[in-house]
Scaffold this motif. Structure first.
Motif, PDB file in Angstrom:
ATOM      1  N   PHE A 349       0.827  -1.209   0.000  1.00  0.00           N
ATOM      2  CA  PHE A 349       0.000   0.000   0.000  1.00  0.00           C
ATOM      3  C   PHE A 349       0.861   1.258   0.000  1.00  0.00           C
ATOM      4  O   PHE A 349       0.534   2.247  -0.668  1.00  0.00           O
ATOM      5  CB  PHE A 349      -0.911   0.013   1.224  1.00  0.00           C
ATOM      6  N   LYS A 350       1.946   1.238   0.769  1.00  0.00           N
ATOM      7  CA  LYS A 350       2.818   2.415   0.833  1.00  0.00           C
ATOM      8  C   LYS A 350       3.445   2.719  -0.528  1.00  0.00           C
ATOM      9  O   LYS A 350       3.783   3.874  -0.827  1.00  0.00           O
ATOM     10  CB  LYS A 350       3.911   2.200   1.890  1.00  0.00           C
ATOM     11  N   LEU A 351       3.592   1.694  -1.359  1.00  0.00           N
ATOM     12  CA  LEU A 351       4.110   1.879  -2.720  1.00  0.00           C
ATOM     13  C   LEU A 351       2.996   2.079  -3.740  1.00  0.00           C
ATOM     14  O   LEU A 351       3.261   2.106  -4.947  1.00  0.00           O
ATOM     15  CB  LEU A 351       4.977   0.685  -3.113  1.00  0.00           C
ATOM     16  N   GLY A 352       1.756   2.181  -3.282  1.00  0.00           N
ATOM     17  CA  GLY A 352       0.638   2.416  -4.189  1.00  0.00           C
ATOM     18  C   GLY A 352       0.095   1.162  -4.833  1.00  0.00           C
ATOM     19  O   GLY A 352      -0.758   1.239  -5.724  1.00  0.00           O
ATOM     20  N   LEU A 353       0.545   0.001  -4.369  1.00  0.00           N
ATOM     21  CA  LEU A 353       0.132  -1.275  -4.944  1.00  0.00           C
ATOM     22  C   LEU A 353      -0.973  -1.885  -4.085  1.00  0.00           C
ATOM     23  O   LEU A 353      -0.975  -1.743  -2.867  1.00  0.00           O
ATOM     24  CB  LEU A 353       1.325  -2.220  -5.031  1.00  0.00           C
ATOM     25  N   ASN A 354      -1.906  -2.571  -4.723  1.00  0.00           N
ATOM     26  CA  ASN A 354      -3.063  -3.047  -3.970  1.00  0.00           C
ATOM     27  C   ASN A 354      -3.019  -4.529  -3.630  1.00  0.00           C
ATOM     28  O   ASN A 354      -3.952  -5.056  -3.021  1.00  0.00           O
ATOM     29  CB  ASN A 354      -4.369  -2.719  -4.699  1.00  0.00           C
ATOM     30  N   SER A 355      -1.957  -5.221  -4.007  1.00  0.00           N
ATOM     31  CA  SER A 355      -1.843  -6.643  -3.677  1.00  0.00           C
ATOM     32  C   SER A 355      -0.373  -7.006  -3.509  1.00  0.00           C
ATOM     33  O   SER A 355       0.520  -6.253  -3.916  1.00  0.00           O
ATOM     34  CB  SER A 355      -2.483  -7.517  -4.763  1.00  0.00           C
ATOM     35  N   VAL A 356      -0.153  -8.175  -2.909  1.00  0.00           N
ATOM     36  CA  VAL A 356       1.209  -8.633  -2.623  1.00  0.00           C
ATOM     37  C   VAL A 356       1.567  -9.784  -3.548  1.00  0.00           C
ATOM     38  O   VAL A 356       0.820 -10.759  -3.672  1.00  0.00           O
ATOM     39  CB  VAL A 356       1.333  -9.087  -1.152  1.00  0.00           C
ATOM     40  N   THR A 357       2.716  -9.657  -4.186  1.00  0.00           N
ATOM     41  CA  THR A 357       3.269 -10.725  -5.015  1.00  0.00           C
ATOM     42  C   THR A 357       4.758 -10.808  -4.730  1.00  0.00           C
ATOM     43  O   THR A 357       5.316  -9.960  -4.014  1.00  0.00           O
ATOM     44  CB  THR A 357       3.060 -10.443  -6.518  1.00  0.00           C
ATOM     45  N   ALA A 358       5.402 -11.790  -5.298  1.00  0.00           N
ATOM     46  CA  ALA A 358       6.855 -11.888  -5.155  1.00  0.00           C
ATOM     47  C   ALA A 358       7.531 -10.640  -5.723  1.00  0.00           C
ATOM     48  O   ALA A 358       8.548 -10.165  -5.194  1.00  0.00           O
ATOM     49  CB  ALA A 358       7.369 -13.144  -5.866  1.00  0.00           C
ATOM     50  N   GLU A 359       6.938 -10.076  -6.794  1.00  0.00           N
ATOM     51  CA  GLU A 359       7.522  -8.871  -7.398  1.00  0.00           C
ATOM     52  C   GLU A 359       7.395  -7.670  -6.469  1.00  0.00           C
ATOM     53  O   GLU A 359       8.336  -6.872  -6.345  1.00  0.00           O
ATOM     54  CB  GLU A 359       6.841  -8.571  -8.738  1.00  0.00           C
ATOM     55  N   THR A 360       6.254  -7.529  -5.802  1.00  0.00           N
ATOM     56  CA  THR A 360       6.098  -6.380  -4.896  1.00  0.00           C
ATOM     57  C   THR A 360       7.007  -6.528  -3.676  1.00  0.00           C
ATOM     58  O   THR A 360       7.531  -5.540  -3.168  1.00  0.00           O
ATOM     59  CB  THR A 360       4.635  -6.225  -4.431  1.00  0.00           C
ATOM     60  N   GLN A 361       7.198  -7.761  -3.215  1.00  0.00           N
ATOM     61  CA  GLN A 361       8.104  -7.978  -2.084  1.00  0.00           C
ATOM     62  C   GLN A 361       9.538  -7.604  -2.458  1.00  0.00           C
ATOM     63  O   GLN A 361      10.244  -6.947  -1.678  1.00  0.00           O
ATOM     64  CB  GLN A 361       8.039  -9.442  -1.636  1.00  0.00           C
ATOM     65  N   ALA A 362       9.966  -8.014  -3.656  1.00  0.00           N
ATOM     66  CA  ALA A 362      11.321  -7.670  -4.118  1.00  0.00           C
ATOM     67  C   ALA A 362      11.447  -6.171  -4.328  1.00  0.00           C
ATOM     68  O   ALA A 362      12.485  -5.563  -4.007  1.00  0.00           O
ATOM     69  CB  ALA A 362      11.630  -8.417  -5.406  1.00  0.00           C
ATOM     70  N   LEU A 363      10.397  -5.561  -4.853  1.00  0.00           N
ATOM     71  CA  LEU A 363      10.413  -4.114  -5.080  1.00  0.00           C
ATOM     72  C   LEU A 363      10.576  -3.369  -3.757  1.00  0.00           C
ATOM     73  O   LEU A 363      11.335  -2.401  -3.669  1.00  0.00           O
ATOM     74  CB  LEU A 363       9.120  -3.694  -5.775  1.00  0.00           C
ATOM     75  N   THR A 364       9.869  -3.827  -2.720  1.00  0.00           N
ATOM     76  CA  THR A 364       9.986  -3.201  -1.401  1.00  0.00           C
ATOM     77  C   THR A 364      11.406  -3.322  -0.868  1.00  0.00           C
ATOM     78  O   THR A 364      11.989  -2.348  -0.382  1.00  0.00           O
ATOM     79  CB  THR A 364       9.005  -3.847  -0.415  1.00  0.00           C
ATOM     80  N   ARG A 365      11.960  -4.527  -0.923  1.00  0.00           N
ATOM     81  CA  ARG A 365      13.331  -4.734  -0.427  1.00  0.00           C
ATOM     82  C   ARG A 365      14.321  -3.828  -1.132  1.00  0.00           C
ATOM     83  O   ARG A 365      15.196  -3.217  -0.512  1.00  0.00           O
ATOM     84  CB  ARG A 365      13.732  -6.209  -0.598  1.00  0.00           C
TER      85      ARG A 365
END
Length: 495
Positions: A349-365
């Motif tokens: 959510f802090k990155l403007g994304l509405n769901s969690v995937t392996a890509e969003t986790q890597a993007l956060t890291r």
């Protein structure tokens, strides 16, 4: 106003257990108002006669308690920096009563800093003005940020002096909580049983926790396992919010973790400025046990201590001791799974994304690595990231690997199909514009201690009530990181 004393009435009759001991506040020499939270008072249904009145000052300073107040100190144990102390308790706090709010919810009303109790262990039981101001500001900010927390109803100066490294003005905070029951309380019960208290005390305490906080557990096939699971879930949610906001509690002892999941005891706490996983602010945490990145692991460790205290209650019929230990261990290890789910969703959510995937986790890291590598402010950088949807942000443009990361981020945003306006709005709902920055909290304390001037304190209180809104221009300085020479890197608990 409807009040009750359910915890005291349940456990005060067993004086050997020492879960509840009668005590009375010291007489404040010359109490005066510091702050009063009228909004919270209204939510609790506290009559205006107990707001900023003489009767209110008498109540919140402990000098003139109404007849319906039955002050008690609560007993608990705790692992402090991993060392078990079997008898801690409220050494400078008194539970006044339980308030039943108009919506039916129950809250503890507690004075903190009101003098010695049977648990003071040689201390004076008082609180300096600085820690009271810090707890008032930070606990109310945490509430506004959406974090489960104890809250601040009132703060008064006592007219007395408190001796620490130097003499400081004394103060009392009135704290409100769903309850003040802690992991350390369950440990206290377990220890008392090893010292001869009846085994039934363990179940009686757990049953009280179920009735007070987790009534759905009562009707489960294994109610105490369900209770532990719910506490684990609450703690996972709370700690995930801490981590998403860059909050460092500073002293995550088992006596500082509530069974309700509320954040409690704002002593050596702080919010990170530059992103640093190893951030430590507590002056007494020399080894970094409670550093920012260690908080989820410490929560897991603390919950394991709770499972140990309740182990006999978790047993199933016909289960061996080894099977019981394995089952309890499996329960406790649900924490990291639940924590990661809460944390990953919040960071998406802090990155403007509405769901969690392996890509969003890597993007956060990778985003956090960029912040760390370039020593960027954690809170401001998330807020400014939303700005990049409309314009260039100069210091991002200068960052190595920014373009590649931005391209990956935009790709994920495009795949979810939201407009830039929707994404930007989502980001601003989950990324505060202002937090209680350490240097401003300290500036408020110094100003008030030096001259009695509450200007910074009152302005901070105002701006922190709406942390996700755009900060008014006249208060925008409170959103700014500290200049290097003004950074406050060590905080103290005030005991």
């Amino acid at each position: 106003m409807q009040t009750d004393n359910s915890y005291a009435n349940t456990f005060a009759t067993d004086s050997d257990a020492e879960l509840v001991l009668p005590s009375h506040p010291a007489q404040a020499r010359e109490p005066q108002w510091l702050a009063f939270n009228a909004e919270l008072a209204g939510q609790l249904g506290i009559p205006e006669s107990l707001h900023t009145t003489a009767a209110g000052l008498g109540l919140y300073s402990g000098t003139e308690l109404p007849d319906w107040i039955q002050p008690v100190a609560l007993g608990y144990a705790g692992h402090q920096f991993a060392n078990f102390v079997p008898r801690l308790g409220d050494g400078r706090a008194l539970l006044l009563t339980e308030i039943i709010a108009p919506d039916g919810e129950r809250f503890d009303l507690q004075l903190k800093g009101s003098g010695t109790t049977p648990f003071s262990r040689g201390g004076d039981g008082k609180a300096p003005l600085g820690p009271v101001m810090r707890e008032f500001l930070v606990s109310e900010a945490m509430h506004a940020l959406g974090v489960p927390t104890t809250r601040a109803l009132a703060a008064v100066v006592t007219g007395d002096w408190v001796q620490r490294d130097e003499a400081q003005p004394g103060a009392i905070i009135t704290r409100v909580a769903k309850s003040h029951l802690r992991i350390g309380t369950a440990q206290f019960v377990a220890h008392k049983i090893t010292q001869g208290a009846d085994e039934s005390l363990r179940q009686a305490f757990a049953d009280y926790v179920i009735a007070r906080h987790y009534p759905l557990s009562k009707d489960r096939k294994h109610p105490y396992r369900a209770l532990l699971r719910q506490i684990i879930d609450q703690q996972a949610h709370t700690v995930a919010l801490w981590m998403s906001l860059g909050f460092v509690h500073g002293v995550m002892n088992t006596d500082n973790m509530t069974l309700s999941g509320e954040t409690i005891d704002y002593g050596p706490c702080a919010f990170m400025e530059n992103y640093d996983p190893n951030a430590v602010f507590s002056a007494i945490d020399r080894a970094g046990r409670y550093a920012y990145q260690n908080q989820p692991g410490i929560a897991l460790w603390n919950l394991a201590r709770l499972a140990e205290a309740w182990l006999p209650l978790l047993a199933k019929s016909g289960e061996s001791q080894q099977q019981l230990i394995e089952a309890a261990t499996e329960l406790v290890h649900e924490f990291p799974i639940r924590y990661e789910a809460y944390y990953d969703q919040k960071m998406a959510f802090k990155l403007g994304l509405n769901s969690v995937t392996a890509e969003t986790q890597a993007l956060t890291r990778d985003w956090l690595s960029l912040l760390q590598d370039h020593a960027l402010d954690y809170t401001q950088s998330f807020r400014q990231l939303a700005d990049t949807l409309e314009t260039n942000v100069e210091h991002f443009e200068k960052m190595q690997s920014w373009a590649a990361w931005q391209q990956r981020w935009h790709k994920l945003l495009t795949l979810q199909g939201d407009s830039d306006a929707v994404v930007s709005a989502r980001m601003r709902q989950h990324n505060p514009a202002v937090i209680p920055r350490n240097h401003w909290v300290e500036a408020a304390i110094k100003q008030t201690v030096a001259s009695g001037d509450l200007t910074i304190f009152n302005e901070l209180t105002q701006v922190l009530r709406t942390p996700y809104d755009v900060v008014p221009l006249e208060l925008s300085r409170y959103a700014e990181p500290a200049a290097p020479e003004k950074r406050v890197t060590r905080t103290f608990c005030g005991t």
